[in-house]
Design a protein around this motif. Structure first.
Motif, short mmCIF file in Angstrom:
data_model
loop_
_atom_site.label_atom_id
_atom_site.label_comp_id
_atom_site.label_asym_id
_atom_site.label_seq_id
_atom_site.Cartn_x
_atom_site.Cartn_y
_atom_site.Cartn_z
N ARG A 418 0.78 -1.26 -0.01
CA ARG A 418 -0.10 -0.15 -0.12
C ARG A 418 0.64 1.43 0.03
N GLU A 419 1.91 1.10 0.60
CA GLU A 419 2.92 2.47 0.82
C GLU A 419 3.53 2.71 -0.45
N LEU A 420 3.90 1.63 -1.17
CA LEU A 420 4.72 1.63 -2.48
C LEU A 420 3.90 2.12 -3.46
N GLY A 421 2.62 1.48 -3.41
CA GLY A 421 2.06 1.82 -4.88
C GLY A 421 2.25 0.72 -5.78
N PRO A 422 1.27 0.52 -6.92
CA PRO A 422 1.24 -0.49 -7.71
C PRO A 422 2.71 -0.37 -8.54
N ASP A 423 3.00 0.91 -9.02
CA ASP A 423 3.85 1.10 -10.01
C ASP A 423 5.30 0.47 -9.27
N VAL A 424 5.58 1.14 -8.16
CA VAL A 424 6.85 0.66 -7.64
C VAL A 424 6.98 -0.64 -7.31
N HIS A 425 5.63 -1.16 -6.70
CA HIS A 425 5.80 -2.56 -6.17
C HIS A 425 5.93 -3.45 -7.47
#
Ligand SMILES: Cc1cc2nc3c(=O)[nH]c(=O)nc-3n(C[C@H](O)[C@H](O)[C@H](O)COP(=O)(O)OP(=O)(O)OC[C@H]3O[C@@H](n4cnc5c(N)ncnc54)[C@H](O)[C@@H]3O)c2cc1C
Length: 447
Positions: A418-425
């Motif tokens: 959740r903290e990273l967000g989908p693109d960074v994850h």
């Protein structure tokens, strides 16, 4: 496991498996398939080459003091216990660096450096038990982080065995150097998921000539948090700036026989260092004077060591009274007071006990939800889980992070996404795939 024939020790005794089954996070214990204690780097290379071929999971383990369920057992996995590779190979007084094996205990490196009037600055609360390899793998912080930063700031080079057994060296034994991508930074904090750290060159710094320590007590943790902002604004930069709330002080008193709680409802442990240590502490105490209810200056080394020792006992003191669910958020420092006040609100609303201490100089709080101690496999009660969830959400709402230093492990995976967000994850998953295409390194952790 024929490929293991060349290895020093492959242990499958029940006691050994149990000891490697969990860490200090309270994560339920699962026995791994075996524990390997390598004699040298070549053993580690053979093990990983074999594990890569056979798709066998490998969990690197230092001291098992982690608080995020990183070095915990996985069924059928091999735990690679690095604690016996514990030599300080070289300590260079002129270059101010040390080359170490991963199993060196953090405090032992600092003690060896101190002989040369040098210091290994990162000092997690667990400094007496944790390993340098574990510190690097988690990018550990510590009490001196307010001035000296985290482990990453002190790592110059790493020897790493990759998932297929290849040994590489990243970084360099010079104080500066920028050739190529910062792979030292990538491996630091990678929690055993990208490679096994088998050696490190770390920076040492001159040991401060003087230190000055104060215990500042407050009528409440909100006032203590506001004092942190006052200190930041004062222009002083303490090496240590630790916050402890009243209930945690009481728990430390019960464990250690100290009498901290009767002095106030919250404590800041403040230490300045360097040639102007006393003068800098004067700046700090003047800045917080309007907020403080009692100020004690530790006049000798023993008094200051006992204050820092008391702070290091905060977590063991809470472990002694129940089952702690350990959080590790950081918020912008100017929002510390808001954070502690809202955490108190969460405790009231969810009717759970939340103790708070942390590295306030870094904006790093450890809200610890303590529940009754049941059987180790009992699920964490729903109100405690709800409170934990709300604290994570609060950290993100305040512009902070869900983990400042303990790492993601198995404990905080969903929140990390959740903290990273989908693109960074997704980018991080691609990196993992590149380094560990068969997914053998600490599967189920971090991502
Ligand atoms: C009382 C107490 C106080 C603490 N205080 C602090 C604190 O102030 N700051 C802080 O940051 N942490 C703190 N911790 C947490 C913990 O001590 C740190 O996370 C520490 O860095 C873990 O080191 P370890 O050797 O025990 O690693 P382990 O727990 O064995 O492993 C931690 C993670 O690192 C990986 N790992 C270990 N060694 C290697 C290696 N050589 N190569 C690749 N991966 C590896 C493991 O797979 C796992 O994911 C505290 C813990 C306790 C019990």
């Amino acid at each position: 496991m024929s490929a293991h024939a060349s290895l020093a020790e492959v242990l499958t005794g029940a006691d050994v498996l149990r000891a490697a089954s969990t860490d200090r996070s309270g994560w339920p214990a699962t026995d791994p398939g075996g524990v390997v204690r390598p004699r040298d780097v070549a053993d580690i290379q053979s093990l990983l080459a074999w594990a890569h071929r056979t798709a066998t999971p490998v969990i690197a383990r230092g001291a098992g003091s982690g608080l995020a369920a990183g070095a915990v057992g996985v069924e059928g996995a091999i735990v690679l216990d690095l604690s016996s590779l514990d030599r300080i190979l070289h300590l260079d007084q002129d270059e101010q660096l040390a080359r170490v094996e991963p199993g060196v205990i953090t405090a032992d490196l600092d003690a060896a450096a101190s002989v040369h009037r040098l210091m290994y600055a990162p000092d997690p609360g667990s400094v007496g038990i944790s390993t340098i390899g574990g510190n690097i793998a988690t990018n550990a912080g510590g009490l001196r982080g307010a001035k000296y930063g985290v482990t990453r700031d002190h790592v110059l080079a790493l020897d790493v065995v990759l998932a297929d057994g290849t040994l590489i060296r990243v970084g360099r034994d010079t104080i500066k150097g920028v050739t190529g991508y910062d792979l030292v930074g990538l491996f630091t904090g990678s929690e055993g998921t990208l490679g096994v750290i088998v050696g490190a060159t770390v920076r040492l710094i001159p040991r401060p000539a003087r230190t000055a320590t104060a215990a500042a007590y407050f009528a409440g943790i909100g006032a203590a948090a506001r004092a942190v902002t006052a200190i930041t604004r004062s222009g002083a930069r303490p090496a240590v700036l630790e916050i402890i709330d009243g209930p945690t002080l009481a728990a430390i008193d019960d464990l250690e026989g100290t009498s901290l709680r009767e002095r106030g409802d919250a404590l800041l442990v403040i230490q300045t260092d360097g040639f102007g240590a006393e003068e800098e502490l004067d700046v700090v105490t003047a800045a917080i004077a309007p907020l403080v209810s009692l100020l004690e200056t530790a006049t000798d080394a023993a008094a200051s060591a006992s204050l820092l020792f008391a702070r290091r006992r905060a977590l063991p003191a809470l472990e002694a009274i129940g089952r702690p669910l350990i959080e590790d958020i950081a918020v912008p420092r100017r929002r510390l007071a808001e954070a502690v006040e809202r955490i108190a609100g969460i405790a009231r609303e969810e009717e759970v006990r939340i103790f708070v201490f942390g590295h306030a100089g870094d904006g790093n709080l450890h809200p610890i939800i303590v529940t009754e101690r049941g059987a180790p496999d009992d699920p964490v009660p729903a109100p405690a889980l709800r409170a934990a969830d709300r604290i994570f959400a609060l950290a993100l709402e305040l512009g902070g992070t869900i983990t400042a230093e303990h790492g993601v492990g198995r404990l905080k995976r969903l929140w990390a996404q959740r903290e990273l967000g989908p693109d960074v994850h997704a980018l991080q998953l691609r990196l993992k795939e590149l380094f560990d295409p068969r997914g053998i390194l600490n599967p189920g952790s971090s991502l």
